[in-house]
Design an enzyme around this catalytic site. Sequence first.
Site, PDB file in Angstrom:
ATOM      1  N   LYS A 121      39.589  47.656  84.585  1.00  0.00           N
ATOM      2  CA  LYS A 121      40.042  48.853  83.874  1.00  0.00           C
ATOM      3  C   LYS A 121      39.170  50.064  84.169  1.00  0.00           C
ATOM      4  O   LYS A 121      39.654  51.189  84.207  1.00  0.00           O
ATOM      5  CB  LYS A 121      40.089  48.600  82.362  1.00  0.00           C
ATOM      6  CG  LYS A 121      41.263  47.740  81.948  1.00  0.00           C
ATOM      7  CD  LYS A 121      41.574  47.923  80.474  1.00  0.00           C
ATOM      8  CE  LYS A 121      42.830  47.143  80.092  1.00  0.00           C
ATOM      9  NZ  LYS A 121      43.171  47.282  78.674  1.00  0.00           N
ATOM     10  N   LYS A 204      50.213  40.852  88.939  1.00  0.00           N
ATOM     11  CA  LYS A 204      50.661  40.541  87.579  1.00  0.00           C
ATOM     12  C   LYS A 204      51.706  41.559  87.120  1.00  0.00           C
ATOM     13  O   LYS A 204      51.581  42.744  87.415  1.00  0.00           O
ATOM     14  CB  LYS A 204      49.434  40.604  86.657  1.00  0.00           C
ATOM     15  CG  LYS A 204      49.589  39.894  85.347  1.00  0.00           C
ATOM     16  CD  LYS A 204      48.330  40.016  84.496  1.00  0.00           C
ATOM     17  CE  LYS A 204      48.250  41.378  83.824  1.00  0.00           C
ATOM     18  NZ  LYS A 204      47.268  41.446  82.728  1.00  0.00           N
ATOM     19  N   LYS A 207      52.568  46.754  82.380  1.00  0.00           N
ATOM     20  CA  LYS A 207      53.164  48.023  81.959  1.00  0.00           C
ATOM     21  C   LYS A 207      52.604  49.194  82.751  1.00  0.00           C
ATOM     22  O   LYS A 207      53.185  50.270  82.767  1.00  0.00           O
ATOM     23  CB  LYS A 207      52.962  48.241  80.455  1.00  0.00           C
ATOM     24  CG  LYS A 207      51.526  48.204  79.992  1.00  0.00           C
ATOM     25  CD  LYS A 207      51.467  48.112  78.477  1.00  0.00           C
ATOM     26  CE  LYS A 207      50.108  47.611  78.017  1.00  0.00           C
ATOM     27  NZ  LYS A 207      50.119  47.066  76.661  1.00  0.00           N
TER      28      LYS A 207
HETATM   29  P1  AMP Z   1      48.160  43.451  77.054  1.00  0.00           P
HETATM   30  O1  AMP Z   1      49.500  44.088  77.160  1.00  0.00           O
HETATM   31  O2  AMP Z   1      47.395  43.469  78.340  1.00  0.00           O
HETATM   32  O3  AMP Z   1      47.407  43.934  75.838  1.00  0.00           O
HETATM   33  O4  AMP Z   1      48.423  41.896  76.812  1.00  0.00           O
HETATM   34  C1  AMP Z   1      48.857  41.374  75.587  1.00  0.00           C
HETATM   35  C2  AMP Z   1      49.104  39.892  75.699  1.00  0.00           C
HETATM   36  O5  AMP Z   1      50.125  39.634  76.675  1.00  0.00           O
HETATM   37  C3  AMP Z   1      47.882  39.087  76.160  1.00  0.00           C
HETATM   38  O6  AMP Z   1      47.894  37.834  75.491  1.00  0.00           O
HETATM   39  C4  AMP Z   1      48.118  38.896  77.635  1.00  0.00           C
HETATM   40  O7  AMP Z   1      47.480  37.746  78.131  1.00  0.00           O
HETATM   41  C5  AMP Z   1      49.636  38.754  77.680  1.00  0.00           C
HETATM   42  N1  AMP Z   1      50.160  39.214  78.980  1.00  0.00           N
HETATM   43  C6  AMP Z   1      50.129  40.476  79.467  1.00  0.00           C
HETATM   44  N2  AMP Z   1      50.697  40.536  80.694  1.00  0.00           N
HETATM   45  C7  AMP Z   1      51.082  39.262  80.995  1.00  0.00           C
HETATM   46  C8  AMP Z   1      51.724  38.643  82.134  1.00  0.00           C
HETATM   47  N3  AMP Z   1      52.109  39.354  83.184  1.00  0.00           N
HETATM   48  N4  AMP Z   1      51.953  37.311  82.076  1.00  0.00           N
HETATM   49  C9  AMP Z   1      51.592  36.574  80.995  1.00  0.00           C
HETATM   50  N5  AMP Z   1      50.993  37.092  79.900  1.00  0.00           N
HETATM   51  C10 AMP Z   1      50.727  38.412  79.888  1.00  0.00           C
HETATM   52  N1  TRP Z   2      42.194  41.823  74.711  1.00  0.00           N
HETATM   53  C1  TRP Z   2      43.599  41.572  74.451  1.00  0.00           C
HETATM   54  C2  TRP Z   2      44.420  42.190  75.601  1.00  0.00           C
HETATM   55  O1  TRP Z   2      43.965  43.060  76.289  1.00  0.00           O
HETATM   56  C3  TRP Z   2      44.043  42.117  73.130  1.00  0.00           C
HETATM   57  C4  TRP Z   2      43.271  41.564  71.999  1.00  0.00           C
HETATM   58  C5  TRP Z   2      42.378  42.227  71.209  1.00  0.00           C
HETATM   59  C6  TRP Z   2      43.303  40.222  71.506  1.00  0.00           C
HETATM   60  N2  TRP Z   2      41.883  41.425  70.263  1.00  0.00           N
HETATM   61  C7  TRP Z   2      42.417  40.182  70.399  1.00  0.00           C
HETATM   62  C8  TRP Z   2      43.992  39.079  71.902  1.00  0.00           C
HETATM   63  C9  TRP Z   2      42.186  38.993  69.704  1.00  0.00           C
HETATM   64  C10 TRP Z   2      43.753  37.878  71.186  1.00  0.00           C
HETATM   65  C11 TRP Z   2      42.867  37.856  70.103  1.00  0.00           C
HETATM   66  O2  TRP Z   2      45.538  41.808  75.750  1.00  0.00           O
END
Ligand code: AMP
Ligand code: TRP
Length: 341
Positions: A121, A204, A207
Amino acid sequence: MTEAPASAFTPRVFSGIQPSGGLTLGNYLGAIKRFVEMQGDSFETIYCMVDLHAITTWQDPAVLRRNTRELCAGFLAAGIDPEQSVLINQSQVPEHAQLGWMFSCVARMGWMKRMTQFKDKAGKNAEAASLGLFGYPALMAADILIYHATHVPVGEDQKQHLELTRDIAAKFNHDYGVDFFPMTEPVIEGAATRVMSLRDGAKKMSKSDPSDMSRINMTDDADAIAKKIRKAKTDPEPLPETLDGLKDRPEARNLVNIYAALSDTTAEQVIAEHAGQQFGTFKPALVDLAVDRLAPISSEMARLMEAPDEIDAILARGAERARAIAAPILKQTYEIVGMVG
Ligand code: AMP
Ligand code: TRP
């Protein structure tokens, strides 16, 4: 479904997603669908829109507010029941940030420097990243441990952060000579723990990908879902007889995984049923399945977004229930650490 094992701690599930805009099929299959499945008798479930995490990178205030409500709408539309689960946004439960500070004093610089999500990031200009982005995993550990949560369903990309959460719990317990925080179990299960881009099987689904054709958004309607699957990158070979035959075919493997996760089966089962099919046959079947499962979610999300008061009331009630669990755990933590109060 994961059964809660016997342990000294109440079996309790916590997970969170950042309201940084745009839920994808990856979030749904890797996280939200699992959240829904874990609701039930053997676990208490707490699900969170982690708005304090979102501001580790700049968020426009009006957009953040909208994204938080949209994420809540996504949870509800996908089947999170706000009676059965505690549904919250992180900032309404101040105990997260308070324990987050304690954990910033437990976690070591060396541990934090190894976090690959920070490196991804922050990119090339890590000096310009916020301190919050660097410290983020300590707050994440606090999100989980402020409830003494025992199980955390997430996608594969969060594995390292959950290992850090265990390290923090173990060091706290060791340093203060207590057995206070549980060793949380990651729950990384199902056929789609890592959903890949529809344009590039090595990336992956995310968004933040500049191409909207690379992902299915949870707000996409039936036409958009169908178009994206029809145009998804594949190869000219038919589906093989066994899973092994997908080893060097990441795009094909991804579509099989998505099919398996959406139909609650395994990739092996999908291959057994569709062996020998060309994508001209398999893709329309996937379109039907995806539209059947996802279009009702996107239309319910659209309805809920017209009712922000309904959402805000659910989050206010969730915060009350969450604080009833979190406040005593924070109080005990302060006592253990030696705060006068
Ligand atoms: P984020 O949108 O990065 O905050 O992700 C939120 C949750 O969605 C987390 O548990 C990630 O591991 C899961 N996640 C995000 N992108 C993917 C993906 N492409 N495949 C599987 N899980 C995902
Ligand atoms: N770090 C997670 C992500 O980027 C979001 C998240 C924050 C999270 N606190 C958490 C996930 C606690 C599981 C448990 O997707």
